[in-house]
Design an enzyme around this catalytic site. Sequence first.
Site, PDB file in Angstrom:
ATOM      1  N   LYS A  11       2.815 -14.150   6.069  1.00  0.00           N
ATOM      2  CA  LYS A  11       1.662 -13.346   5.674  1.00  0.00           C
ATOM      3  C   LYS A  11       1.088 -13.921   4.396  1.00  0.00           C
ATOM      4  O   LYS A  11       1.844 -14.248   3.466  1.00  0.00           O
ATOM      5  CB  LYS A  11       2.068 -11.889   5.474  1.00  0.00           C
ATOM      6  CG  LYS A  11       0.910 -10.972   5.103  1.00  0.00           C
ATOM      7  CD  LYS A  11       1.343  -9.526   4.994  1.00  0.00           C
ATOM      8  CE  LYS A  11       0.152  -8.638   4.661  1.00  0.00           C
ATOM      9  NZ  LYS A  11       0.528  -7.221   4.486  1.00  0.00           N
ATOM     10  N   THR A  15       0.829  -1.203   0.000  1.00  0.00           N
ATOM     11  CA  THR A  15       0.000   0.000   0.000  1.00  0.00           C
ATOM     12  C   THR A  15       0.860   1.247   0.000  1.00  0.00           C
ATOM     13  O   THR A  15       0.424   2.318  -0.426  1.00  0.00           O
ATOM     14  CB  THR A  15      -0.941  -0.006   1.218  1.00  0.00           C
ATOM     15  OG1 THR A  15      -1.713  -1.213   1.195  1.00  0.00           O
ATOM     16  CG2 THR A  15      -1.898   1.170   1.206  1.00  0.00           C
ATOM     17  N   TYR A  33       5.917 -13.013   2.672  1.00  0.00           N
ATOM     18  CA  TYR A  33       4.591 -12.677   2.142  1.00  0.00           C
ATOM     19  C   TYR A  33       4.282 -13.603   0.971  1.00  0.00           C
ATOM     20  O   TYR A  33       4.858 -13.476  -0.102  1.00  0.00           O
ATOM     21  CB  TYR A  33       4.586 -11.217   1.693  1.00  0.00           C
ATOM     22  CG  TYR A  33       3.213 -10.620   1.441  1.00  0.00           C
ATOM     23  CD1 TYR A  33       2.042 -11.349   1.570  1.00  0.00           C
ATOM     24  CD2 TYR A  33       3.101  -9.282   1.077  1.00  0.00           C
ATOM     25  CE1 TYR A  33       0.803 -10.778   1.346  1.00  0.00           C
ATOM     26  CE2 TYR A  33       1.864  -8.685   0.855  1.00  0.00           C
ATOM     27  CZ  TYR A  33       0.716  -9.433   0.988  1.00  0.00           C
ATOM     28  OH  TYR A  33      -0.514  -8.856   0.762  1.00  0.00           O
TER      29      TYR A  33
END
Length: 300
Positions: free
Chosen positions: A166, A54, A140
């Site tokens: 994640k 983000t 991730y």
Amino acid sequence: MTPDQVKHALSAGLLSFPVTHFGDDGRLNLESYRRHVGWLANYDATVLFAAGGTGEFFSLTPEEIGDVTRAAKEAAGSVPIVTGCGLGTELAKDIARRAEAAGADGLLLLPHYLMGASQEGLFRHIKAVCDATGLGVVVYNRANSVVTADTLARLAEACPNLIGFKDGTGQIALVREVSVKLGDRLCYIGGMPTHELYAEAFNAAKVTTYSSAVFNFVPDLALRFYKALRAGETSVMEGILRDFFYPFAAIRDRQPGYAVSIIKAGVEIVGQTPGPVRPPLTDLTSEERGMLAALIERNA
């Protein structure tokens, strides 16, 4: 912070990724970024991520990632900062070292660049990054970088500073296999876009925390949803999903890349100055911004 301390912080509550602020000329606006991070640090997120997905990690130079990390640490007070890391192995190692030198408390290892890779290749890539730093590292799983439970178990044995997993794939069966196989060796973080839409399913798979993008501009609402999730208050969650998250997702899905652009628009609507997204992303149209502003006004 030690890797174990960062692991504990990641497991302790809601997480979020501040957007990276740019000026109209596309350059970093670190003064505005510090104000935003400082504002977010007043709320109850237990870790903030600098230069994450983000935060437009993919559009930042390694030097800029170090600068963003340093600015986040200056503004966040006692809130730990985990920095995005990724791309090719040598670049990822360089970014890891820069983030560590800038004061990061941990690293989030995003997918490598472009190519698919075997499990052995992913193992070597992730291990090389872990070996390059003393910081705690979170892997991730997303896009072209999806490790299996067996590969993750090998990495956990080989890399003492691997602290977390994640998931951004939505493969609940894989996520559950990982949490069963690794137990409390790792912390488990939800990372689907607008993860609140998936939070109940992931919670059942022992993924009890996640990164909330909307925390950037409606932190009270994000925390209210998270607390309802942890308390099992289904009716509260359903009301917030119906009134905010589903209409929000309808705007987000209008264009590719809006998962980031809509967050920046929200941050600006509530009075911060994040600036535009960098190409190849595009900003929301004025009509879409109006829709988002009305949604925020009804729910904030």
